[in-house]
Design an enzyme around this catalytic site. Structure first.
Site, mmCIF file in Angstrom:
data_model
loop_
_atom_site.group_PDB
_atom_site.id
_atom_site.type_symbol
_atom_site.label_atom_id
_atom_site.label_comp_id
_atom_site.label_asym_id
_atom_site.label_seq_id
_atom_site.Cartn_x
_atom_site.Cartn_y
_atom_site.Cartn_z
ATOM 1 N N ASP A 1 37.454 32.661 38.701
ATOM 2 C CA ASP A 1 36.577 33.732 39.131
ATOM 3 C C ASP A 1 35.375 33.108 39.843
ATOM 4 O OD1 ASP A 1 35.646 36.353 39.476
ATOM 5 O OD2 ASP A 1 36.312 36.924 37.462
ATOM 6 N N TRP A 2 34.550 33.946 40.421
ATOM 7 C CA TRP A 2 33.560 33.469 41.387
ATOM 8 C C TRP A 2 32.361 32.753 40.755
ATOM 9 C CZ3 TRP A 2 37.498 34.302 43.815
ATOM 10 C CH2 TRP A 2 37.602 34.603 45.174
#
Length: 612
Positions: free
Chosen positions: A325-326
């Site tokens: 995820d970011w």
């Protein structure tokens, strides 16, 4: 890049410009053979570029954006030619023609790199209603469907498959070849902010819908008409402590007091069986979790070797791409707002150390990052081996070859404009919206059920477009003069806006505001009142339900679709994909990891009335 015919039966793109068809350029070879050949030719810089997957924005009129954008951090040419990155999550799209034009310009730019590696364009969900730049986009030019929770309310896996097929075709038409979805987390904590993109809380149904979704987007195996899916968020992001989201420091902990960790794995096991191209772990940090008697390190799942290598790779047998995820490595700074790197449990590590831990855990791509120089330094310093880079680059390249991107990454602008959001897909989306409407109460008004609405009645409305309402009723400005009142409201939440993205995430208490309760009950005392509540997560409706003549729940439904359902023009068939608890006390005494476990819910999961 020039297309050359080597033999009468074989056309190919001369991606490295050497005038001959190398094995990686040969469309007659298998994706595995082509991957192996290309990997042996790439420089370290090219291989490192494959391990980054960041945000990109479309410039005016479909041009390349050659300056930092609202969210993207660098000019397009810098990241494509300078950093050799070729995976991008595209943000807002104004029109299909513009998106197609931009894709073609982006692919022409990528063809200038040493081996012409094409760009994989990815996207968060964008066919529904919720606008959240950190998670999803409204449909815009695409056909509009219920959000995933609404698709789950249909209780129909064929409807899920139809949506996925239509969305796949619209994505491919504009050059999008990777979906950063489905989100198959079980919605087990009623307060959690990200339920609207899930398929709800029933593990059996989530498995069923996950299978249909992947079949629609990817097909039986990845090919040139597929969209590769990134199934998320492993190993299940629903069990958030107090329902707080792990995007933010106060929501970093995931807990399992109900002992249901294995239940949350079931949709991911189904996704692996059905060939998901990639999997994304969540930010959450497990607290007090043991697997087979072994305590699990209390670090975010993207850093967790026991979870990514031990569980996902070795036990579940997944050999596809793991995309984090970011922003696990660096803080995200946008304007005057900051969102700290989601380095939960490893906050004391610097960016280099975080990157090492992510790779050692088993991840292949860094989501939201573009710090290729950092990874290059780690290899040059002997901390990360080039062999480890090769391992991930192989997985990433294989998907590109399977999707046919090396043979033709370009799209037809005219065809895109004709296909995306066409009348047939919009009709199908509108039909699905109407059917997803979930009737929770249908009381009597003058001895007759409130729903379906009688034709031509006088209606006082709030939260609806009166021009839409006037197609089936006579709008009036005073509820006392109406035959019935219809009011659309949203699920309650506590507004927060300190950290970047925080305002988009609806968190906190599920209780209706006292003023709203008073006002709705006051109207209901004089006029039969139908309330429609848009549920991006559950709401506590006990304070109003007894006063209402009608109550519906929706999960991404336009005024047109709702009116069609309320009048019986289209039959609403929705069933609750999550339970609606009776009180905050019941939520606080339930286990966050145990789906549908609050005491004596006001409306249980699966509830819904027929009005036909």
């Amino acid at each position: 890049m020039t297309t050359i015919t080597a033999r009468p039966e074989t056309s190919y793109r001369d991606l490295n410009g050497n005038g001959r068809m190398d094995p990686f350029e040969n469309p007659q070879l298998s994706a595995e053979e082509r991957t192996a050949d290309l990997l042996s030719r790439l420089s370290l810089e090219e291989k490192v570029g494959l391990l980054f997957h960041t945000v990109i924005e479309i410039g005016p009129d479909g041009d390349l954006l050659e300056q930092p954008g609202a969210v993207s951090k660098s000019p397009t040419t810098e990241v494509v030619l300078g950093r050799l990155i070729n995976h991008f999550n595209v943000h807002r799209i104004k029109s299909a023609r513009e998106a197609a034009r931009w894709n073609n310009a982006l692919q022409r730019l990528a063809a200038q790199t040493p081996h012409g590696i094409p760009v994989t364009v990815s996207t968060d969900p964008r066919h529904a209603f919720v606008e959240n730049v950190g998670a999803s986009f409204t449909a815009g030019p695409f056909s509009q469907w219920p959000d995933a929770l609404g698709m789950a309310a249909l209780r129909n896996s064929e409807a899920v498959r139809e949506f996925a097929e239509r969305a796949r075709d619209e994505y491919r038409a504009v050059g999008i070849t990777m979906a950063l979805h489905p989100q198959v987390d079980l919605a087990s904590e009623p307060r959690w902010a990200r339920q609207i993109q899930t398929f709800g809380a029933d593990p059996d149904l989530v498995v069923e819908y996950t299978t249909a979704y992947l079949d629609g987007f990817q097909g039986r195996s990845l090919n040139a008409s597929s969209v590769a899916c990134v199934t998320k968020h492993f190993p299940g992001a629903g069990p958030q402590l107090d329902g707080e989201d792990a995007h933010f420091p106060y929501g970093r902990e995931q807990v399992y007091p109900g002992g249901t960790f294995d239940v949350h794995l079931r949709p991911f096991a189904a996704a692996i069986r059905n060939g998901t191209a990639a999997i994304m772990p969540y930010y959450g940090m497990p607290v007090g979790l043991e697997i087979d008697g072994e305590p699990i390190e209390e670090v975010g799942f993207g850093y967790n070797k026991q979870i990514l290598t031990g569980l996902l790779r070795e036990k579940l047998g997944f050999d596809g791409v793991i995309l984090t995820d970011w922003e696990l490595v660096n803080d995200n700074i946008v304007g005057d707002q900051v969102l700290p790197a989601r380095a939960w449990g490893v906050e004391e590590l610097d960016a280099r150390q975080r990157m090492v831990k992510i790779l050692e855990a088993g991840a292949d791509q860094f989501g939201g990052e573009q710090c290729t120089d950092l990874l290059l330094d780690l290899v040059h310093d002997g901390i990360i081996s080039e062999t480890r880079i090769d391992e991930s680059a192989r997985r990433v390249l294989l998907v590109k070859f399977q999707l046919g991107l090396f043979d033709d990454p370009f799209v037809d602008e005219e065809a895109a404009a004709a296909l995306v959001g066409n009348a047939e897909s919009r009709r199908a989306g509108l039909e699905a919206q109407s059917r997803s409407v979930t009737v929770l109460k249908n009381g009597l008004v003058n001895g007759t059920p409130a729903l379906p609405l009688a034709s031509g009645i006088k209606v006082y409305a709030e939260g609806m477009d009166l021009s839409v309402l006037s197609r089936a009723a006579t709008p009036v400005a005073d509820p006392a003069k109406a035959d019935v009142a219809i009011i659309r409201i949203e699920a309650p939440f506590e507004a927060r806006d300190d950290l970047f993205l925080e305002s988009y995430f609806h968190q906190g208490s599920l209780e209706l505001r006292p003023g709203l309760v008073h006002r709705l009950r006051t109207i209901a005392a004089t006029t039969p009142l139908i309330v429609d509540i848009t549920l991006d997560r559950p709401a506590l409706l006990a304070p109003i339900v007894d006063a209402l003549s009608g109550l519906t729940a929706t999960f991404g439904v336009s005024d047109d679709a709702l009116l069609a359902a309320l009048t019986g023009t289209r039959t609403p068939t929705g069933r609750l994909p999550v339970e609606l608890p009776r009180s905050m006390e019941a939520i606080q005494h339930s286990a966050p990891d145990a789906p549908s476990s609050t005491r004596d819910p006001l409306f249980p999961i699966g509830f819904g009335l027929d009005i036909s």
